[in-house]
Design a protein around this motif. Structure first.
Motif, PDB file in Angstrom:
ATOM      1  N   THR A 133       0.812  -1.224   0.000  1.00 55.59           N
ATOM      2  CA  THR A 133       0.000   0.000   0.000  1.00 55.59           C
ATOM      3  C   THR A 133       0.842   1.268   0.000  1.00 55.59           C
ATOM      4  O   THR A 133       0.322   2.347  -0.296  1.00 55.59           O
ATOM      5  CB  THR A 133      -0.919   0.035   1.230  1.00 55.59           C
ATOM      6  OG1 THR A 133      -0.116   0.104   2.431  1.00 55.59           O
ATOM      7  CG2 THR A 133      -1.819  -1.195   1.270  1.00 55.59           C
ATOM      8  N   GLY A 134       2.112   1.142   0.363  1.00 57.87           N
ATOM      9  CA  GLY A 134       2.957   2.318   0.480  1.00 57.87           C
ATOM     10  C   GLY A 134       2.695   3.122   1.733  1.00 57.87           C
ATOM     11  O   GLY A 134       3.141   4.273   1.851  1.00 57.87           O
ATOM     12  N   ALA A 135       1.975   2.520   2.693  1.00 57.94           N
ATOM     13  CA  ALA A 135       1.675   3.235   3.933  1.00 57.94           C
ATOM     14  C   ALA A 135       2.948   3.601   4.682  1.00 57.94           C
ATOM     15  O   ALA A 135       3.017   4.656   5.323  1.00 57.94           O
ATOM     16  CB  ALA A 135       0.776   2.383   4.824  1.00 57.94           C
ATOM     17  N   MET A 136       3.947   2.732   4.618  1.00 55.87           N
ATOM     18  CA  MET A 136       5.272   3.031   5.162  1.00 55.87           C
ATOM     19  C   MET A 136       6.315   2.476   4.212  1.00 55.87           C
ATOM     20  O   MET A 136       6.103   1.427   3.589  1.00 55.87           O
ATOM     21  CB  MET A 136       5.482   2.404   6.555  1.00 55.87           C
ATOM     22  CG  MET A 136       4.666   2.978   7.675  1.00 55.87           C
ATOM     23  SD  MET A 136       5.278   2.431   9.300  1.00 55.87           S
ATOM     24  CE  MET A 136       6.469   3.709   9.660  1.00 55.87           C
ATOM     25  N   GLU A 137       7.421   3.165   4.122  1.00 57.26           N
ATOM     26  CA  GLU A 137       8.552   2.629   3.368  1.00 57.26           C
ATOM     27  C   GLU A 137       9.362   1.729   4.288  1.00 57.26           C
ATOM     28  O   GLU A 137       9.805   2.163   5.360  1.00 57.26           O
ATOM     29  CB  GLU A 137       9.427   3.748   2.819  1.00 57.26           C
ATOM     30  CG  GLU A 137      10.596   3.227   1.990  1.00 57.26           C
ATOM     31  CD  GLU A 137      11.388   4.319   1.307  1.00 57.26           C
ATOM     32  OE1 GLU A 137      12.568   4.074   1.005  1.00 57.26           O
ATOM     33  OE2 GLU A 137      10.827   5.418   1.095  1.00 57.26           O
ATOM     34  N   VAL A 138       9.525   0.470   3.890  1.00 60.51           N
ATOM     35  CA  VAL A 138      10.243  -0.504   4.699  1.00 60.51           C
ATOM     36  C   VAL A 138      11.710  -0.487   4.289  1.00 60.51           C
ATOM     37  O   VAL A 138      12.053  -0.843   3.147  1.00 60.51           O
ATOM     38  CB  VAL A 138       9.645  -1.914   4.527  1.00 60.51           C
ATOM     39  CG1 VAL A 138      10.422  -2.921   5.371  1.00 60.51           C
ATOM     40  CG2 VAL A 138       8.166  -1.909   4.913  1.00 60.51           C
ATOM     41  N   VAL A 139      12.566  -0.079   5.204  1.00 64.37           N
ATOM     42  CA  VAL A 139      14.003   0.038   4.942  1.00 64.37           C
ATOM     43  C   VAL A 139      14.672  -1.226   5.453  1.00 64.37           C
ATOM     44  O   VAL A 139      14.835  -1.412   6.665  1.00 64.37           O
ATOM     45  CB  VAL A 139      14.591   1.287   5.632  1.00 64.37           C
ATOM     46  CG1 VAL A 139      16.075   1.427   5.310  1.00 64.37           C
ATOM     47  CG2 VAL A 139      13.819   2.543   5.230  1.00 64.37           C
ATOM     48  N   ASP A 140      15.031  -2.123   4.528  1.00 61.85           N
ATOM     49  CA  ASP A 140      15.583  -3.413   4.949  1.00 61.85           C
ATOM     50  C   ASP A 140      17.068  -3.555   4.663  1.00 61.85           C
ATOM     51  O   ASP A 140      17.644  -4.627   4.890  1.00 61.85           O
ATOM     52  CB  ASP A 140      14.808  -4.570   4.314  1.00 61.85           C
ATOM     53  CG  ASP A 140      14.804  -4.514   2.793  1.00 61.85           C
ATOM     54  OD1 ASP A 140      15.519  -3.668   2.212  1.00 61.85           O
ATOM     55  OD2 ASP A 140      14.082  -5.325   2.181  1.00 61.85           O
ATOM     56  N   ASP A 141      17.707  -2.495   4.175  1.00 65.75           N
ATOM     57  CA  ASP A 141      19.150  -2.562   3.917  1.00 65.75           C
ATOM     58  C   ASP A 141      19.925  -1.844   5.023  1.00 65.75           C
ATOM     59  O   ASP A 141      20.822  -1.048   4.773  1.00 65.75           O
ATOM     60  CB  ASP A 141      19.489  -1.989   2.540  1.00 65.75           C
ATOM     61  CG  ASP A 141      19.022  -0.542   2.363  1.00 65.75           C
ATOM     62  OD1 ASP A 141      18.142  -0.096   3.132  1.00 65.75           O
ATOM     63  OD2 ASP A 141      19.532   0.149   1.464  1.00 65.75           O
TER      64      ASP A 141
END
Length: 334
Positions: free
Chosen positions: A292-300
């Motif tokens: 949904t783009g509700a939050m940007e998930v930063v996995d790096d």
């Protein structure tokens, strides 16, 4: 009003009314004892629906004369109040973070030290080991409360309105941390500028900009709608969240052996299901945020940079004596 264990034969009408407000089963009227079980989480949080509620059901199903009334959403007080009520016997059972318990017995707070554990398996391995028995016994002697088990709370991550990939990215950000010594030490160890806000006020602080970010497990971030006021979640896994299930010593001593076994068994049996529920919720929430783009998930995130900085600080600048020995003992358990 006293809300601790209530013997049905002696219960006043007003106390019966209070017990009826809880979320326990309908069998409480037939039970000899009704236990109050407090927590600060919403009714749809995994710790409630896949933890406390299941304990209540299993204890009542055991047929040993106990009912459990559950009180989510901080109905019996916030996190700074409920464990004090457990120690005094006014609340029977509580789900409480290790750091909060550390205000009464400091060493237990080290469970919440940054990068104390590699993962939930590591945490459970230590808790179930012989090495942990002295810690639990000392806690009971000091506080009068008994630790029944530890549940997995989820890995704690940062949210903010910018990505956080390295310790340097925390520079200049006012990050909300709980107001306890070990959490404030974690902030320093991770390179954060901490601001202390009561959990019940975090949403407003983020919304109004008095805090730039916060750290919590993913289900908590979602359940308390922090994703409405934050744009990024950075998967730092800087803490393997632990929640201790504690019972008042006065309450425990009033239970007979079968009742004690039923309560202990229920709390321990639920541990695995609770963890699965937490992990499934994490995966579903992250997937929803991504889709949904509700939050940007930063996995790096540079986990190694965070871990090495935090462990060096805690070992050399903050922990000492019994707390340092405990932190090191965690690392030695496989």
């Amino acid at each position: 009003m006293r809300t601790g264990y209530r013997w049905a034969a002696l219960l006043p009408v007003t106390a019966l009314g209070l017990a009826a407000c809880g979320g326990g089963g309908d069998d409480s009227a037939d039970a000899d004892i009704t236990l109050s079980f407090a927590n600060s989480y919403t009714e749809d949080h995994p710790h409630t629906r896949c933890g406390i509620d299941l304990v209540a059901e299993q204890v009542e199903d055991a047929g040993v004369g106990i009912a459990v009334d559950t009180f989510p959403n901080s109905q019996l007080g916030d996190n700074t109040e409920t464990f004090a009520s457990v120690m005094s016997g006014d609340i029977d059972m509580d789900v409480q973070g290790s750091a909060a318990l550390g205000s009464a017995y400091e060493p237990i707070g080290v469970f919440d030290a940054a990068y104390a554990f590699e993962d939930a398996d590591h945490m459970f391995t230590y808790f179930d080991s012989e090495e942990s028995e002295e810690l639990k016994a000392n806690f009971e002697e000091e506080t009068g409360a008994r630790i029944l088990d530890v549940w997995y709370f989820g890995d704690r991550h940062f949210t903010a309105n910018d990505p956080i990939r390295t310790p340097d990215d925390l520079s200049g950000l006012r990050m909300r941390f709980p107001d306890s010594p070990i959490y404030l030490a974690n902030a320093a160890a991770l390179g954060a500028d901490p601001t202390t806000v009561a959990f019940e006020e975090v949403y407003l602080a983020l919304q109004q900009g008095t805090a730039d970010g916060q750290e919590n497990p993913i289900p908590t971030i979602s359940a308390d709608n922090f994703d409405e006021v934050q744009s990024h979640v950075s998967l730092t896994s800087h803490q393997i969240g632990s929640q201790m299930i504690v019972i008042s010593g006065d309450t425990w001593d009033q239970l007979d052996e079968d009742q004690q076994d039923a309560v202990q068994q229920a709390v321990s049996d639920v541990r695995a299901e609770n963890r699965t529920c937490i992990e499934e919720a994490e995966a579903e929430i992250v997937q929803e945020w991504e889709s949904t783009g509700a939050m940007e998930v930063v996995d790096d995130v540079d986990i190694d940079a965070f871990r090495s900085q935090a462990q060096e600080y805690l070992r050399e600048e903050f922990l000492e004596g019994e707390e340092l020995e405990l932190y090191e003992a965690f690392q030695d358990v496989n």
